[in-house]
Every structure is written in C-alpha cells, then in structure tokens.
Design a protein around this motif. Structure first.
Motif, PDB file in Angstrom:
ATOM      1  N   LYS A  56       0.835  -1.190   0.000  1.00 35.85           N
ATOM      2  CA  LYS A  56       0.000   0.000   0.000  1.00 35.85           C
ATOM      3  C   LYS A  56       0.877   1.250   0.000  1.00 35.85           C
ATOM      4  CE  LYS A  56      -3.738  -2.370   2.462  1.00 35.85           C
ATOM      5  NZ  LYS A  56      -3.107  -3.702   2.380  1.00 35.85           N
ATOM      6  N   TYR A  57       0.243   2.398  -0.261  1.00 31.25           N
ATOM      7  CA  TYR A  57       1.024   3.636  -0.270  1.00 31.25           C
ATOM      8  C   TYR A  57       0.165   4.820   0.172  1.00 31.25           C
ATOM      9  CZ  TYR A  57      -1.291   5.092  -4.638  1.00 31.25           C
ATOM     10  OH  TYR A  57      -2.211   5.479  -5.571  1.00 31.25           O
ATOM     11  N   LEU A  58       0.840   5.823   0.661  1.00 28.69           N
ATOM     12  CA  LEU A  58       0.212   7.103   1.001  1.00 28.69           C
ATOM     13  C   LEU A  58       1.195   8.217   0.673  1.00 28.69           C
ATOM     14  CD1 LEU A  58      -1.569   6.750   4.500  1.00 28.69           C
ATOM     15  CD2 LEU A  58      -2.614   7.470   2.342  1.00 28.69           C
ATOM     16  N   VAL A  59       0.698   9.272   0.071  1.00 27.10           N
ATOM     17  CA  VAL A  59       1.539  10.439  -0.185  1.00 27.10           C
ATOM     18  C   VAL A  59       1.837  11.124   1.143  1.00 27.10           C
ATOM     19  CG1 VAL A  59       1.662  12.703  -1.299  1.00 27.10           C
ATOM     20  CG2 VAL A  59       0.599  10.772  -2.496  1.00 27.10           C
ATOM     21  N   LEU A  60       3.110  11.431   1.365  1.00 24.05           N
ATOM     22  CA  LEU A  60       3.502  12.108   2.598  1.00 24.05           C
ATOM     23  C   LEU A  60       4.719  12.978   2.329  1.00 24.05           C
ATOM     24  CD1 LEU A  60       3.242  12.464   5.725  1.00 24.05           C
ATOM     25  CD2 LEU A  60       4.945  10.629   5.927  1.00 24.05           C
ATOM     26  N   ASN A  61       4.602  14.238   2.679  1.00 23.57           N
ATOM     27  CA  ASN A  61       5.745  15.143   2.689  1.00 23.57           C
ATOM     28  C   ASN A  61       6.276  15.145   4.112  1.00 23.57           C
ATOM     29  OD1 ASN A  61       7.595  17.216   2.695  1.00 23.57           O
ATOM     30  ND2 ASN A  61       6.180  18.785   1.928  1.00 23.57           N
ATOM     31  N   VAL A  62       7.446  14.548   4.328  1.00 28.65           N
ATOM     32  CA  VAL A  62       7.951  14.389   5.690  1.00 28.65           C
ATOM     33  C   VAL A  62       8.317  15.725   6.348  1.00 28.65           C
ATOM     34  CG1 VAL A  62       8.754  12.025   5.372  1.00 28.65           C
ATOM     35  CG2 VAL A  62      10.303  13.947   4.883  1.00 28.65           C
ATOM     36  N   CYS A  63       8.357  16.788   5.560  1.00 32.47           N
ATOM     37  CA  CYS A  63       8.634  18.100   6.145  1.00 32.47           C
ATOM     38  C   CYS A  63       7.360  18.785   6.644  1.00 32.47           C
ATOM     39  CB  CYS A  63       9.340  18.998   5.122  1.00 32.47           C
ATOM     40  SG  CYS A  63      11.002  18.440   4.701  1.00 32.47           S
ATOM     41  N   ASP A  64       6.207  18.195   6.353  1.00 33.80           N
ATOM     42  CA  ASP A  64       4.929  18.752   6.804  1.00 33.80           C
ATOM     43  C   ASP A  64       4.523  18.060   8.103  1.00 33.80           C
ATOM     44  OD1 ASP A  64       2.461  19.902   7.142  1.00 33.80           O
ATOM     45  OD2 ASP A  64       1.537  18.927   5.393  1.00 33.80           O
TER      46      ASP A  64
END
Length: 282
Positions: A85-93
């Motif tokens: 599975k996947y999820l979009v994630l900006n680790v800086c947010d």
C-alpha cells in the motif's frame, strides 16, 4: 606527481584507454521464510532506492507494508510492483503526521513498525558552500521529520499497547566528524536512537538504526546495473540496497528481540580506525 610521470600516464591512457577495475562480489540474500509475518510496517521514502528494496523484502517476508513519498504516480507504480500500500507524505509537513498515522493504521489494519528512511544529501563541496537553505532543508528532511514522525508513531503504539519497532536509516558518516549538514543530521540520529531505546525498552518498543556505507541509489549516483567500483570502500564497490534490506529485516524480526539502541554500521569495518590504519595512513 612529477610532470614526466603525469605525461607518461596520460599517453598510456590515450593509447590503451582508462584502466578498468574488476571486483568479484559474492552477494548473498536470505530466501523468504516469513520472518515478518503479521508485521504492519511503514517505510518512508519507500518508492525507490533503499526504501523500495526494504519494502520489497518486507513484503516477501510476509509483512503488510505501506510506503510513502511525495510523488503519487511514482508511489503507485512502486506499490504495484511489490504488492504493498502507499500514502503520499511530505515528511517536512509535520502538521500532517497525526492524520497520516491514523490513515496508515486504517489501511494496514494496525501498525507496529516504522522505518524512517526518507532523507537527502545536497553534497556541498565544503563548509563554505553550506547555505542557510541547504542547512535547513537537510535538517528538516533528515532529522526533524524523523523526530516528530516517531513521536506520533510512539504515541499511537503506546495507546494501543502493542510491541513495536522503530528503525532509522543513518549513514556511516554519522560515526565521523563532518563539516556538512548531512553528517550532522546522521550523528544526531545516532544519539536520538540511543536515547529513545533507553527510554522505551520497558514498554516493549525497540529502536535501532542502520548506517550503510555508500549504497546504490539516486542520492549517491551509483546504479547496480552500472559501474559500482569505489576504491575507498572496503569492498571496493558500492553496496546494493538489497544487502542493507537484509539487515533491516533482521532488526524488525523477532530474531533480534534482544537488540535495541544499536547503530548497525554496514560498511565492512571501513570506519573503524585501528592501529593498523594509523600506522599505514598516519
């Protein structure tokens, strides 16, 4: 080097071509045997490189895996390749982390492992080429994101009263003095890992890190299908992400239940400064 020797070398290279270094490597991987059956694992930066190799190995070992990244199309393609599975994630947010953990939990049917792999290196030439922007972007991506994502993860697994694993991807430079932000972030991660491990051991939570030597990835510029010769590596070659994935699998499995707070350096002893090295190199 004298001008005469230099001219001779140039002439030889022009006549015979550049020297080619051949290194024979015996790459070993363990056949899948469900070491991670039942595990629910998040891998940040999991759409390519080392993150992808780890996610692929985890799936092969029976885990339910969710990968993250900023590019949804890349994530989708990678997830389809390895059936995860996947999820979009900006680790800086950082403000998105609580919502992300809740979504990941729902998609995986629980979470018990987090691999903080997302990171960048801007490869500044030297200390005087470090800028405020390059400093902040590497601190935010490599260190700050891991601190606060692990904070949300640990809060969640503690509330669920489940045994859990937290794994950071550091670097061999974390063991060395450095004059650039990438090295500073990795040294800080190593300290952070030990601090967390000590504080949460009694809660059934293990925290470790892997510190690879130069490994084939977009960040290092080495590709496993091309020339990976490196004279400064103990193996004389770049490591393959699949090799490091084997170590990650071990650290997330029950085989390493007695290991926490450890920084596993994967570089065949390159950064161990021995008496022999002092005598040889000074």
């Amino acid at each position: 080097m004298s001008a005469k020797i230099y001219i001779k070398r140039v002439a030889r290279y022009l006549l015979k071509g550049l020297p080619v270094n051949h290194v024979t490597a015996n790459i070993m991987t363990v056949a899948p045997n469900e070491l991670l059956k039942g595990r629910k694992i998040i891998v940040t930066g999991g759409s390519r490189g080392l993150g992808f190799a780890m996610a692929k190995k985890f799936v092969q070992e029976g885990a339910d895996v969710l990968i993250t990244g900023r590019n949804e199309e890349t994530l989708r393609i990678s997830a389809e390749k390895i059936n995860c599975k996947y999820l979009v994630l900006n680790v800086c947010d950082i403000s998105s982390f609580q919502c992300f953990i809740e979504k990941a939990d729902a998609m995986l049917g629980g979470i018990d492992s987090l691999v903080c792999n997302a990171g960048i290196s801007l490869h500044e030439k030297d200390f005087f080429n470090v800028t405020e922007d390059s400093f902040e972007s590497q601190i935010d991506t490599n260190l700050k994101s891991g601190v606060f994502l692990s904070q949300r993860f640990l809060s969640f697994v503690l509330s669920q009263k489940v045994e859990a694993n937290l794994l950071f991807i550091s670097s061999e430079v974390g063991d060395l003095a450095d004059n650039r932000p990438y090295g500073w972030t990795k040294a800080a991660i190593n300290s952070f890992v030990k601090g967390l491990a000590s504080g949460f051991a009694e809660k059934g939570i293990r925290v470790n890190a892997i510190s690879p030597g130069i490994t084939c990835s977009d960040m290092t510029g080495f590709r496993s299908t091309e020339d990976i010769y490196i004279s400064t590596n103990a193996t004389k070659r770049a490591y393959l992400p699949e090799e490091v994935a084997e170590v990650a699998t071990f650290l997330l499995s029950d085989c390493s239940k007695c290991i926490s707070g450890q920084i596993i350096v994967c570089n065949n002893g390159k950064t161990i400064y021995t008496r022999e090295k002092i005598e040889k190199y000074g």
